[in-house]
Scaffold this active site. Structure first.
Site, PDB file in Angstrom:
ATOM      1  N   ARG A  34      -7.600  -4.074   7.039  1.00  0.00           N
ATOM      2  CA  ARG A  34      -6.686  -4.415   8.134  1.00  0.00           C
ATOM      3  C   ARG A  34      -7.089  -3.672   9.418  1.00  0.00           C
ATOM      4  O   ARG A  34      -7.275  -2.461   9.390  1.00  0.00           O
ATOM      5  CB  ARG A  34      -5.244  -4.094   7.731  1.00  0.00           C
ATOM      6  CG  ARG A  34      -4.732  -5.067   6.665  1.00  0.00           C
ATOM      7  CD  ARG A  34      -3.319  -4.742   6.214  1.00  0.00           C
ATOM      8  NE  ARG A  34      -3.257  -3.485   5.492  1.00  0.00           N
ATOM      9  CZ  ARG A  34      -2.124  -2.937   5.059  1.00  0.00           C
ATOM     10  NH1 ARG A  34      -0.981  -3.532   5.295  1.00  0.00           N
ATOM     11  NH2 ARG A  34      -2.141  -1.801   4.392  1.00  0.00           N
ATOM     12  N   PHE A  43      -0.466  10.784  17.911  1.00  0.00           N
ATOM     13  CA  PHE A  43      -1.263  12.007  18.127  1.00  0.00           C
ATOM     14  C   PHE A  43      -2.596  11.929  17.391  1.00  0.00           C
ATOM     15  O   PHE A  43      -3.640  12.300  17.920  1.00  0.00           O
ATOM     16  CB  PHE A  43      -0.488  13.249  17.653  1.00  0.00           C
ATOM     17  CG  PHE A  43       0.324  13.888  18.735  1.00  0.00           C
ATOM     18  CD1 PHE A  43       1.329  13.185  19.379  1.00  0.00           C
ATOM     19  CD2 PHE A  43       0.087  15.199  19.120  1.00  0.00           C
ATOM     20  CE1 PHE A  43       2.084  13.771  20.389  1.00  0.00           C
ATOM     21  CE2 PHE A  43       0.835  15.794  20.134  1.00  0.00           C
ATOM     22  CZ  PHE A  43       1.836  15.084  20.764  1.00  0.00           C
ATOM     23  N   TYR A  45       0.829  -1.210   0.000  1.00  0.00           N
ATOM     24  CA  TYR A  45       0.000   0.000   0.000  1.00  0.00           C
ATOM     25  C   TYR A  45       0.863   1.259   0.000  1.00  0.00           C
ATOM     26  O   TYR A  45       0.439   2.298  -0.494  1.00  0.00           O
ATOM     27  CB  TYR A  45      -0.894   0.014   1.244  1.00  0.00           C
ATOM     28  CG  TYR A  45      -2.086  -0.898   1.129  1.00  0.00           C
ATOM     29  CD1 TYR A  45      -3.290  -0.431   0.620  1.00  0.00           C
ATOM     30  CD2 TYR A  45      -2.011  -2.233   1.511  1.00  0.00           C
ATOM     31  CE1 TYR A  45      -4.392  -1.260   0.512  1.00  0.00           C
ATOM     32  CE2 TYR A  45      -3.102  -3.069   1.412  1.00  0.00           C
ATOM     33  CZ  TYR A  45      -4.290  -2.589   0.905  1.00  0.00           C
ATOM     34  OH  TYR A  45      -5.380  -3.417   0.794  1.00  0.00           O
ATOM     35  N   LYS A  57       7.400   9.717  13.029  1.00  0.00           N
ATOM     36  CA  LYS A  57       6.314   8.964  12.388  1.00  0.00           C
ATOM     37  C   LYS A  57       5.453   8.266  13.445  1.00  0.00           C
ATOM     38  O   LYS A  57       4.218   8.311  13.394  1.00  0.00           O
ATOM     39  CB  LYS A  57       6.893   7.953  11.396  1.00  0.00           C
ATOM     40  CG  LYS A  57       5.875   7.022  10.757  1.00  0.00           C
ATOM     41  CD  LYS A  57       4.849   7.775   9.900  1.00  0.00           C
ATOM     42  CE  LYS A  57       3.613   6.967   9.641  1.00  0.00           C
ATOM     43  NZ  LYS A  57       3.528   6.208   8.471  1.00  0.00           N
ATOM     44  N   CYS A  88      -1.884   0.870  10.599  1.00  0.00           N
ATOM     45  CA  CYS A  88      -0.825   1.645  11.259  1.00  0.00           C
ATOM     46  C   CYS A  88      -1.096   2.047  12.703  1.00  0.00           C
ATOM     47  O   CYS A  88      -0.219   1.881  13.551  1.00  0.00           O
ATOM     48  CB  CYS A  88      -0.544   2.897  10.444  1.00  0.00           C
ATOM     49  SG  CYS A  88       0.307   2.513   8.926  1.00  0.00           S
ATOM     50  N   ALA A 134       3.480  10.990  15.247  1.00  0.00           N
ATOM     51  CA  ALA A 134       2.408  11.574  14.417  1.00  0.00           C
ATOM     52  C   ALA A 134       1.191  10.654  14.459  1.00  0.00           C
ATOM     53  O   ALA A 134       0.052  11.108  14.681  1.00  0.00           O
ATOM     54  CB  ALA A 134       2.889  11.763  12.980  1.00  0.00           C
TER      55      ALA A 134
HETATM   56  C1  UDX Z   1       4.389  -1.247   4.995  1.00  0.00           C
HETATM   57  C2  UDX Z   1       4.628  -1.568   6.461  1.00  0.00           C
HETATM   58  O1  UDX Z   1       3.739  -2.580   6.850  1.00  0.00           O
HETATM   59  C3  UDX Z   1       4.387  -0.434   7.396  1.00  0.00           C
HETATM   60  O2  UDX Z   1       5.046  -0.677   8.615  1.00  0.00           O
HETATM   61  C4  UDX Z   1       4.931   0.823   6.918  1.00  0.00           C
HETATM   62  O3  UDX Z   1       4.384   1.860   7.657  1.00  0.00           O
HETATM   63  C5  UDX Z   1       4.744   1.035   5.457  1.00  0.00           C
HETATM   64  O4  UDX Z   1       5.078  -0.120   4.681  1.00  0.00           O
HETATM   65  P1  UDX Z   1       2.211  -1.534   3.546  1.00  0.00           P
HETATM   66  O5  UDX Z   1       2.811  -1.044   2.295  1.00  0.00           O
HETATM   67  O6  UDX Z   1       0.796  -1.161   3.869  1.00  0.00           O
HETATM   68  O7  UDX Z   1       2.999  -1.017   4.806  1.00  0.00           O
HETATM   69  O8  UDX Z   1       2.451  -3.097   3.702  1.00  0.00           O
HETATM   70  P2  UDX Z   1       2.018  -4.242   2.701  1.00  0.00           P
HETATM   71  O9  UDX Z   1       0.894  -3.790   1.854  1.00  0.00           O
HETATM   72  O10 UDX Z   1       1.891  -5.466   3.527  1.00  0.00           O
HETATM   73  O11 UDX Z   1       3.281  -4.361   1.718  1.00  0.00           O
HETATM   74  C6  UDX Z   1       4.504  -4.885   2.042  1.00  0.00           C
HETATM   75  C7  UDX Z   1       5.035  -5.633   0.831  1.00  0.00           C
HETATM   76  O12 UDX Z   1       6.387  -6.045   1.075  1.00  0.00           O
HETATM   77  C8  UDX Z   1       4.252  -6.897   0.479  1.00  0.00           C
HETATM   78  O13 UDX Z   1       3.818  -6.832  -0.866  1.00  0.00           O
HETATM   79  C9  UDX Z   1       5.260  -8.039   0.682  1.00  0.00           C
HETATM   80  O14 UDX Z   1       5.098  -9.105  -0.222  1.00  0.00           O
HETATM   81  C10 UDX Z   1       6.570  -7.318   0.481  1.00  0.00           C
HETATM   82  N1  UDX Z   1       7.726  -7.979   1.118  1.00  0.00           N
HETATM   83  C11 UDX Z   1       7.654  -8.386   2.406  1.00  0.00           C
HETATM   84  C12 UDX Z   1       8.890  -8.158   0.391  1.00  0.00           C
HETATM   85  O15 UDX Z   1       8.963  -7.817  -0.788  1.00  0.00           O
HETATM   86  N2  UDX Z   1       9.961  -8.745   0.992  1.00  0.00           N
HETATM   87  C13 UDX Z   1       9.909  -9.193   2.281  1.00  0.00           C
HETATM   88  O16 UDX Z   1      10.887  -9.752   2.785  1.00  0.00           O
HETATM   89  C14 UDX Z   1       8.711  -9.010   3.013  1.00  0.00           C
HETATM   90  C1  UDX Z   2      -2.961   6.891   9.022  1.00  0.00           C
HETATM   91  C2  UDX Z   2      -2.374   8.303   9.056  1.00  0.00           C
HETATM   92  O1  UDX Z   2      -3.438   9.254   8.841  1.00  0.00           O
HETATM   93  C3  UDX Z   2      -1.307   8.461   7.997  1.00  0.00           C
HETATM   94  O2  UDX Z   2      -0.704   9.755   8.107  1.00  0.00           O
HETATM   95  C4  UDX Z   2      -0.255   7.378   8.187  1.00  0.00           C
HETATM   96  O3  UDX Z   2       0.728   7.457   7.171  1.00  0.00           O
HETATM   97  C5  UDX Z   2      -0.887   5.999   8.173  1.00  0.00           C
HETATM   98  O4  UDX Z   2      -1.919   5.928   9.159  1.00  0.00           O
HETATM   99  P1  UDX Z   2      -4.759   5.651   7.504  1.00  0.00           P
HETATM  100  O5  UDX Z   2      -4.715   4.597   8.547  1.00  0.00           O
HETATM  101  O6  UDX Z   2      -4.635   5.262   6.080  1.00  0.00           O
HETATM  102  O7  UDX Z   2      -3.619   6.732   7.770  1.00  0.00           O
HETATM  103  O8  UDX Z   2      -6.155   6.444   7.624  1.00  0.00           O
HETATM  104  P2  UDX Z   2      -6.734   7.583   8.569  1.00  0.00           P
HETATM  105  O9  UDX Z   2      -7.491   8.511   7.718  1.00  0.00           O
HETATM  106  O10 UDX Z   2      -5.735   8.170   9.466  1.00  0.00           O
HETATM  107  O11 UDX Z   2      -7.820   6.791   9.428  1.00  0.00           O
HETATM  108  C6  UDX Z   2      -7.455   5.806  10.378  1.00  0.00           C
HETATM  109  C7  UDX Z   2      -8.675   5.334  11.119  1.00  0.00           C
HETATM  110  O12 UDX Z   2      -9.206   6.343  11.972  1.00  0.00           O
HETATM  111  C8  UDX Z   2      -9.841   4.925  10.207  1.00  0.00           C
HETATM  112  O13 UDX Z   2     -10.452   3.762  10.717  1.00  0.00           O
HETATM  113  C9  UDX Z   2     -10.766   6.105  10.285  1.00  0.00           C
HETATM  114  O14 UDX Z   2     -12.096   5.794   9.986  1.00  0.00           O
HETATM  115  C10 UDX Z   2     -10.599   6.516  11.737  1.00  0.00           C
HETATM  116  N1  UDX Z   2     -10.942   7.919  12.010  1.00  0.00           N
HETATM  117  C11 UDX Z   2     -10.274   8.925  11.395  1.00  0.00           C
HETATM  118  C12 UDX Z   2     -11.946   8.208  12.941  1.00  0.00           C
HETATM  119  O15 UDX Z   2     -12.565   7.302  13.513  1.00  0.00           O
HETATM  120  N2  UDX Z   2     -12.247   9.518  13.200  1.00  0.00           N
HETATM  121  C13 UDX Z   2     -11.585  10.550  12.614  1.00  0.00           C
HETATM  122  O16 UDX Z   2     -11.904  11.720  12.913  1.00  0.00           O
HETATM  123  C14 UDX Z   2     -10.570  10.246  11.673  1.00  0.00           C
END
Ligand code: UDX
Ligand code: UDX
Length: 458
Positions: free
Chosen positions: A345, A225, A14, A219, A275, A222
């Site tokens: 997730r 918070f 992602y 990170k 996250c 952030a």
């Molecule tokens: C990842 C981390 O989970 C998170 O801690 C960080 O904040 C941002 O990067 P995300 O991109 O959401 O988040 O994870 P995911 O969608 O699970 O992608 C990780 C990718 O790495 C997977 O496609 C997996 O196959 C790959 N991977 C994992 C490798 O290529 N090599 C490895 O050894 C392990």
């Molecule tokens: C978060 C951070 O925003 C981003 O900066 C970081 O890189 C990754 O983690 P994300 O998890 O993709 O991003 O989405 P976010 O919009 O932050 O929402 C997280 C969760 O909080 C969701 O389940 C959302 O519905 C919930 N949320 C958000 C609330 O319940 N209330 C709010 O006011 C805002």
């Protein structure tokens, strides 16, 4: 025309996929390659059906793929060719041994570091993209220099702040880009090289630099918070429900203070996503590691309130529906952890679906993008579940609707039609406060918002 830089990203998830697509899109002069150990994922990135749903992503990938953006499983070759390597492999919560359930599992991270060390034949800049415990860069440096090898590595921290559902907008127009480096001449030079990449589209005042530990820690803080704001407002919903105060009015009054601000104060059934929970628990673990129990307890409270909020939502359903859900059909509107993504997730819907099924309710799940993931999440769970794309069909014959995700499409539905097709008395539990509660009540529903007095016909 030869490319002026070779950029590699390990981990096509992602974070890695969209981030690299944006760099390729903004910088046609660079060659950007994204590698992953998972061949299925790579094949999907190379197909018309990308592995993740993210508004605007398809267009960017289509306009760059094959020109200066490439997806591949050839990790070793990628490492050899690149000058800059972003590492974006996953760092989930450890499920075993010391720190289980709290600490980050760094096994993929370490494996990747060793692989870079073994393949690299020339100087590389290694960029930490994944969210990591503070001081991980030190471990990375140690692994990279642990072999007799002339190759020099500079490790940078460049955490990604994008949120899912708005990833493309966040990447294109970020609040800030943070780059942490060692304060050595070589570290500063590496940092400047990374600054130069972002400067292709981000203004200089938004690119901030810091020491590497501050960057790693920023990170985690952030995310702590942001989630703390949600837990703060959610904790007050419980009090609102006891006192006839209205959480929307309270959040508005509090958020209009410019020192507080109005963002991230939407009451909800709880926060989800890959996250928030992981990063706070990581922070808690680090604090405990350094003997800072008071600080750890403070932040742990954010997760505790989130668990409490999900639990409370189910208990409210149970008590409103006469303390029994056995044999009743409950339709979950939404399963994604937030709107505009198919990602589930840590979605609160997972917890709630399981709890409702423990009460022997029958579950119907509808979601515009997340049904496939929902099936995987609930695979093997005992009970009756169905997955139906169309919300009208999904709610047909149900006793209650519970809104799990704030998909805009739910606000525009014909609730008269839905009411007619449901078992009476019909209930709506709005876990996101997105619906027009007065109107639903007038149609005949018994309405239970979050943090507001319920509207019932009893
Ligand atoms: C990842 C981390 O989970 C998170 O801690 C960080 O904040 C941002 O990067 P995300 O991109 O959401 O988040 O994870 P995911 O969608 O699970 O992608 C990780 C990718 O790495 C997977 O496609 C997996 O196959 C790959 N991977 C994992 C490798 O290529 N090599 C490895 O050894 C392990
Ligand atoms: C978060 C951070 O925003 C981003 O900066 C970081 O890189 C990754 O983690 P994300 O998890 O993709 O991003 O989405 P976010 O919009 O932050 O929402 C997280 C969760 O909080 C969701 O389940 C959302 O519905 C919930 N949320 C958000 C609330 O319940 N209330 C709010 O006011 C805002």
């Amino acid at each position: 025309m030869p490319f002026s830089k070779n950029i590699l990203c390990i981990g096509a998830g992602y974070v890695g996929g969209p981030t690299m697509a944006m760099i390729a899109y903004k910088c046609p002069q660079y060659k950007v390659t994204v590698v992953d150990i998972n061949p299925k994922r790579v094949a999907e990135w190379n197909s018309d059906d990308l592995p993740i749903y993210e508004p605007g992503l398809d267009e960017i990938v289509k306009s760059t793929r094959g020109s200066n953006l490439f997806f591949s499983t050839e990790i070793e070759r990628g490492i050899k060719e690149a000058e800059i390597i972003f590492v974006s492999v996953n760092t989930p919560i450890k499920s075993y041994g010391v720190g289980a359930g709290m600490a980050a599992d760094l096994q993929y991270w370490e494996k990747t570091a060793s692989q870079i060390r073994n393949c690299a034949e020339s100087h590389k800049i290694i960029v930490e993209k994944s969210t990591l415990p503070v001081k991980t860069a030190l471990a990375m440096e140690r692994i990279l220099t642990s072999q007799e090898n002339d190759t020099h590595f500079d490790v940078l921290s460049n955490p990604e702040f994008l949120a899912e559902g708005t990833a493309i907008k966040d990447l294109e127009d970020p609040d800030r880009v943070l780059i942490g480096s060692r304060e050595t001449p070589s570290g500063v030079k590496a940092r400047d090289e990374l600054v130069e990449i972002y400067a292709n589209w981000v203004s200089n005042e938004r690119i901030i630099t810091s020491n590497i530990w501050s960057s790693e820690l920023s990170k985690l803080v952030a995310n702590a918070f942001l989630s703390q704001r949600i837990s703060s407002i959610n904790s007050i919903t419980a009090l609102c429900e006891k006192t006839e105060a209205n959480i929307t009015e309270v959040a508005k009054a509090v958020g209009m203070d410019s020192r507080v601000g109005n963002k991230f104060l939407h009451a909800s059934v709880g926060f989800g996503g890959s996250c928030f929970k992981k990063d706070i628990l990581n922070l808690v673990y680090l604090c405990r590691h350094y003997g800072l129990d008071e600080v750890a307890n403070y932040w742990e409270g954010v997760v505790r309130i989130n668990e409490y909020q999900k639990e409370r939502f189910v208990l409210n359903i149970l008590s409103a529906m006469f303390n029994t859900l056995a044999g009743k059909k409950i339709c979950l509107f939404g399963f994604a952890f937030k709107a505009n993504t198919g990602d589930t997730r840590e979605s609160p819907a997972i917890f709630i679906a399981k709890k409702l099924m423990k009460e022997k309710a029958e579950i119907v799940i509808t979601d515009p993008e997340a049904l496939n993931n929902a099936r995987i999440d609930l695979d093997g769970i005992e009970g009756k579940i169905s997955y139906i794309q169309d919300p009208y069909e999904a709610s047909d014959g149900c006793h209650a609707i519970a809104v799990m995700t704030e998909w805009e499409v739910y606000t525009g539905l014909n609730f008269e039609k839905i009411y007619r097709s449901m078992v009476k008395p019909a209930f709506i539990f709005d876990g996101r406060n997105i619906l027009d509660h007065k109107r639903l009540f007038n149609i005949g529903f018994n309405v239970f918002p979050i943090g507001k007095p319920p509207l019932t016909h009893f």
